[in-house]
Design a protein around this motif. Structure first.
Motif, PDB file in Angstrom:
ATOM      1  N   GLN A 379     -13.975  -5.743 -11.211  1.00  0.00           N
ATOM      2  CA  GLN A 379     -13.447  -6.410 -10.016  1.00  0.00           C
ATOM      3  C   GLN A 379     -12.182  -7.214 -10.321  1.00  0.00           C
ATOM      4  O   GLN A 379     -11.284  -7.305  -9.486  1.00  0.00           O
ATOM      5  N   GLN A 380     -12.120  -7.823 -11.502  1.00  0.00           N
ATOM      6  CA  GLN A 380     -10.984  -8.682 -11.855  1.00  0.00           C
ATOM      7  C   GLN A 380     -10.069  -7.993 -12.874  1.00  0.00           C
ATOM      8  O   GLN A 380      -9.530  -8.652 -13.770  1.00  0.00           O
ATOM      9  N   ASP A 381      -9.879  -6.718 -12.736  1.00  0.00           N
ATOM     10  CA  ASP A 381      -9.045  -5.984 -13.685  1.00  0.00           C
ATOM     11  C   ASP A 381      -7.616  -6.516 -13.707  1.00  0.00           C
ATOM     12  O   ASP A 381      -6.991  -6.613 -14.773  1.00  0.00           O
ATOM     13  N   SER A 382      -7.078  -6.895 -12.554  1.00  0.00           N
ATOM     14  CA  SER A 382      -5.695  -7.405 -12.502  1.00  0.00           C
ATOM     15  C   SER A 382      -5.553  -8.723 -13.241  1.00  0.00           C
ATOM     16  O   SER A 382      -4.515  -8.992 -13.854  1.00  0.00           O
ATOM     17  N   PHE A 383      -6.590  -9.558 -13.207  1.00  0.00           N
ATOM     18  CA  PHE A 383      -6.528 -10.836 -13.926  1.00  0.00           C
ATOM     19  C   PHE A 383      -6.396 -10.601 -15.423  1.00  0.00           C
ATOM     20  O   PHE A 383      -5.554 -11.216 -16.087  1.00  0.00           O
ATOM     21  N   PHE A 384      -7.224  -9.734 -15.991  1.00  0.00           N
ATOM     22  CA  PHE A 384      -7.185  -9.509 -17.437  1.00  0.00           C
ATOM     23  C   PHE A 384      -5.909  -8.804 -17.858  1.00  0.00           C
ATOM     24  O   PHE A 384      -5.447  -8.979 -18.988  1.00  0.00           O
ATOM     25  N   ALA A 385      -5.313  -8.037 -16.954  1.00  0.00           N
ATOM     26  CA  ALA A 385      -4.098  -7.303 -17.316  1.00  0.00           C
ATOM     27  C   ALA A 385      -2.832  -8.109 -17.073  1.00  0.00           C
ATOM     28  O   ALA A 385      -1.891  -8.049 -17.879  1.00  0.00           O
ATOM     29  N   LEU A 386      -2.783  -8.900 -15.973  1.00  0.00           N
ATOM     30  CA  LEU A 386      -1.531  -9.536 -15.554  1.00  0.00           C
ATOM     31  C   LEU A 386      -1.561 -11.053 -15.575  1.00  0.00           C
ATOM     32  O   LEU A 386      -0.523 -11.678 -15.675  1.00  0.00           O
ATOM     33  N   GLY A 387      -2.708 -11.688 -15.428  1.00  0.00           N
ATOM     34  CA  GLY A 387      -2.736 -13.133 -15.481  1.00  0.00           C
ATOM     35  C   GLY A 387      -3.500 -13.755 -14.338  1.00  0.00           C
ATOM     36  O   GLY A 387      -4.002 -13.074 -13.433  1.00  0.00           O
ATOM     37  N   VAL A 388      -3.571 -15.100 -14.356  1.00  0.00           N
ATOM     38  CA  VAL A 388      -4.408 -15.816 -13.405  1.00  0.00           C
ATOM     39  C   VAL A 388      -3.872 -15.739 -11.984  1.00  0.00           C
ATOM     40  O   VAL A 388      -4.628 -15.885 -11.013  1.00  0.00           O
ATOM     41  N   GLN A 389      -2.591 -15.517 -11.813  1.00  0.00           N
ATOM     42  CA  GLN A 389      -2.044 -15.429 -10.462  1.00  0.00           C
ATOM     43  C   GLN A 389      -2.551 -14.203  -9.712  1.00  0.00           C
ATOM     44  O   GLN A 389      -2.414 -14.117  -8.487  1.00  0.00           O
ATOM     45  N   TYR A 390      -3.152 -13.252 -10.441  1.00  0.00           N
ATOM     46  CA  TYR A 390      -3.694 -12.051  -9.814  1.00  0.00           C
ATOM     47  C   TYR A 390      -5.222 -12.083  -9.732  1.00  0.00           C
ATOM     48  O   TYR A 390      -5.853 -11.047  -9.551  1.00  0.00           O
ATOM     49  N   LEU A 391      -5.798 -13.265  -9.871  1.00  0.00           N
ATOM     50  CA  LEU A 391      -7.241 -13.403  -9.744  1.00  0.00           C
ATOM     51  C   LEU A 391      -7.662 -13.180  -8.297  1.00  0.00           C
ATOM     52  O   LEU A 391      -7.119 -13.790  -7.375  1.00  0.00           O
ATOM     53  N   ARG A 392      -8.630 -12.321  -8.097  1.00  0.00           N
ATOM     54  CA  ARG A 392      -9.072 -11.975  -6.749  1.00  0.00           C
ATOM     55  C   ARG A 392     -10.233 -12.864  -6.328  1.00  0.00           C
ATOM     56  O   ARG A 392     -11.022 -13.305  -7.161  1.00  0.00           O
ATOM     57  N   PRO A 393     -10.357 -13.137  -5.027  1.00  0.00           N
ATOM     58  CA  PRO A 393     -11.545 -13.869  -4.550  1.00  0.00           C
ATOM     59  C   PRO A 393     -12.796 -13.024  -4.754  1.00  0.00           C
ATOM     60  O   PRO A 393     -12.804 -11.821  -4.472  1.00  0.00           O
ATOM     61  N   LEU A 394     -13.853 -13.650  -5.236  1.00  0.00           N
ATOM     62  CA  LEU A 394     -15.067 -12.926  -5.581  1.00  0.00           C
ATOM     63  C   LEU A 394     -16.266 -13.828  -5.333  1.00  0.00           C
ATOM     64  O   LEU A 394     -16.198 -15.046  -5.552  1.00  0.00           O
ATOM     65  N   ASN A 395     -17.364 -13.240  -4.869  1.00  0.00           N
ATOM     66  CA  ASN A 395     -18.603 -13.982  -4.682  1.00  0.00           C
ATOM     67  C   ASN A 395     -19.761 -13.194  -5.270  1.00  0.00           C
ATOM     68  O   ASN A 395     -19.612 -12.050  -5.713  1.00  0.00           O
TER      69      ASN A 395
END
Length: 511
Positions: A379-395
């Motif tokens: 779900q958070q693939d963009s965060f690990f690849a690009l950084g915290v600014q690409y962290l998605r909302p998740l529940n």
């Protein structure tokens, strides 16, 4: 309608929380340290559980007890063996004179022969090659940790000074009571009136003993507030003049950097005020932290994340945090053959059931953690690849629906669990963030990513162009983030960032 009694049969389904099921649920939310402590307790309690060393296969671990359990010819535990003293000594390969160290040996022990020193060696230097842990011979490395002195706590340090400074036993009792009320930072917590009431002592005596305690080392200890702590240290340096006392009475102005107000209250010029502030900064606001500080336990990640050769994410459990326990089936078979009483048979059956349940629960716990962590990474693939600014909302519901589990199970799995990534070590709950609507009706933004943007804006602001909360709101909306001003202020305060007025004063002073 007549009232009558009758019997009815009904078939219903319900979930019964057995003790083992409740314990399995509890294992999910335990951290790796708590889980290790729980497994250690089970190993001590259950004789059918064995610890598997790192790299040891289950087959090898089970084969070793099985080989020891098989009866062999000449086994010294056989029932028909000769119970005489000589037979026992011959089978054990040792004498029985010194089995119990508290008993005096019947015969005098001969003096040991001189130790032959190798050529060229120093006769006054002992050889460490044959000395094990604790100074015993027999091989192994020396345990240098046993020679490290224990840390002296603040309470022990104050008690030692109290024994030298106060001779009256009544005042010593009051001093000991006050020392017990000192927190780790060195401040006295509690009211002197309550101390006087509990000890049935005059308040004047309590204040006199407190005055003695405040002269102890470290300087500033046993103070009741920050002003008193700084005043004690300045008094020992002979710098507690009326101007400095006025400055201590208005520390809130110093925190707000209201230098004009401090100059007016202290009646000093800019140079004297700068010197007074420098002296305040040289003091220790928490003197007790220098004694007996608790070592910080480093975070050990439960999940390891790395990039594979093909660029895909490789997720694996940390083997150092996985307890390895095995069920000793051979020992159970051997003992169960000799059990005659019902209580012994019941104990062995319960122990075997508990051991099998624990091994299955640990295996299921590891699989569940890996499954949840894998879905979070997906779900958070963009965060690990690009950084915290690409962290998605998740529940929790998104993860639970994706892996087919209940939300409560996901919540327990992510509690006190950490993942090691190329961007650092994060708690699994870090990736569950609230969503902030998009200003353009697009995909929602993560609250953590918005906080990161706010920090980036403030860090990049120029001293002559300080951003207010309204300006930050306007820029975020231009970037597609629909956010209110009070939300920006809440995020800024949570990150301990000062307001625009205070930041303007700080940067003007630095310039």
């Amino acid at each position: 309608m007549a009232l009558s009694h009758r019997l009815e049969f009904r078939q219903t389904q319900s979930l019964v929380m057995t003790p083992q099921l409740m314990q399995a649920i509890k294992l999910l939310q335990l951290s790796n340290l708590d889980l290790a402590a729980y497994v250690d307790a089970e190993l001590e309690r259950n004789p059918l559980l064995d610890r598997a060393e790192a790299g040891e296969a289950e087959g090898e671990a089970a084969a070793a007890p099985a080989a020891a359990a098989d009866p062999v010819e000449g086994d010294w535990l056989e029932a028909d063996m000769d119970p005489s003293r000589g037979a026992l000594e011959e089978r054990l390969g040792t004498g029985l004179e010194n089995v119990f160290p508290d008993e005096r040996p019947p015969d005098p022990v001969a003096a040991p022969a001189a130790i032959e020193q190798p050529a060229g060696s120093d006769p006054y230097v002992s050889s460490w090659s044959n000395v094990g842990a604790g100074g015993r011979e027999g091989g192994g490395e020396a345990d240098f940790e046993s020679f490290v002195a224990a840390d002296i706590s603040l309470a022990d340090h104050l008690e030692a000074q109290l024994m030298l400074a106060v001779a009256d036993p009544v005042r010593r009792l009051i001093g000991q009571f006050l020392i017990d009320m000192v927190d780790d930072a060195g401040y006295l917590i509690g009211s002197l009136d309550e101390v006087a009431e509990k000890l049935a002592a005059p308040r004047e005596d309590v204040e006199a003993v407190l005055a003695i305690l405040q002269t102890f080392e470290p300087s500033g200890v046993c103070a009741r507030n920050l002003r008193e702590c700084l005043a004690i240290q300045l008094k020992e340096r002979d710098r507690l003049d009326p101007a400095m006392a006025a400055l201590l009475d208005h520390l809130e102005l110093l925190a707000r950097r209201d230098l004009a107000g401090l100059r007016r209250i202290c009646a000093v010029d800019d140079e004297d005020l700068a010197g007074m502030i420098a002296e305040i900064r040289a003091l220790t606001p928490k003197p007790g932290l220098a004694f007996g500080s608790t070592p910080i336990q480093p975070v050990v990640p439960d999940v390891l994340l790395r990039t594979g050769t093909d660029g895909a994410w490789i997720i694996e459990l940390n083997p150092d945090t996985l307890p390895r326990v095995l069920v000793n089936q051979s020992y159970y078979a051997r003992v169960s053959r000799t059990a005659r009483k019902d209580v012994d048979k019941t104990f062995l059956a319960d122990a075997l059931q508990t051991a099998n349940w624990l091994t299955r629960s640990l295996e299921q716990r590891a699989k569940t953690i890996l499954k949840v962590a894998s879905e979070i990474v997906r779900q958070q693939d963009s965060f690990f690849a690009l950084g915290v600014q690409y962290l998605r909302p998740l529940n929790l519901k998104i993860i639970a629906d994706a892996i087919g589990m209940h939300e409560s199970t996901v919540s327990r799995v992510t509690a006190n669990k950490y993942i090691a990534t190329s961007r650092g070590v994060f708690e699994l709950k870090y990736f569950f963030t609230a969503s902030i609507a998009s200003a353009e009706g697009g995909e929602a933004h993560s609250a953590e990513a918005v906080r990161h943007r706010i920090r980036q804006m403030i860090d990049a602001e120029a001293p002559e162009d300080i951003l207010s909360d309204d300006t930050i709101v306007q820029r975020l909306r231009e970037a597609g983030v629909d956010i209110a001003r009070r939300t920006v202020a809440k995020y800024r305060e949570a990150m301990r960032i000062a307001s625009s007025v205070d930041r303007r004063r700080q940067k003007a002073r630095r310039a």
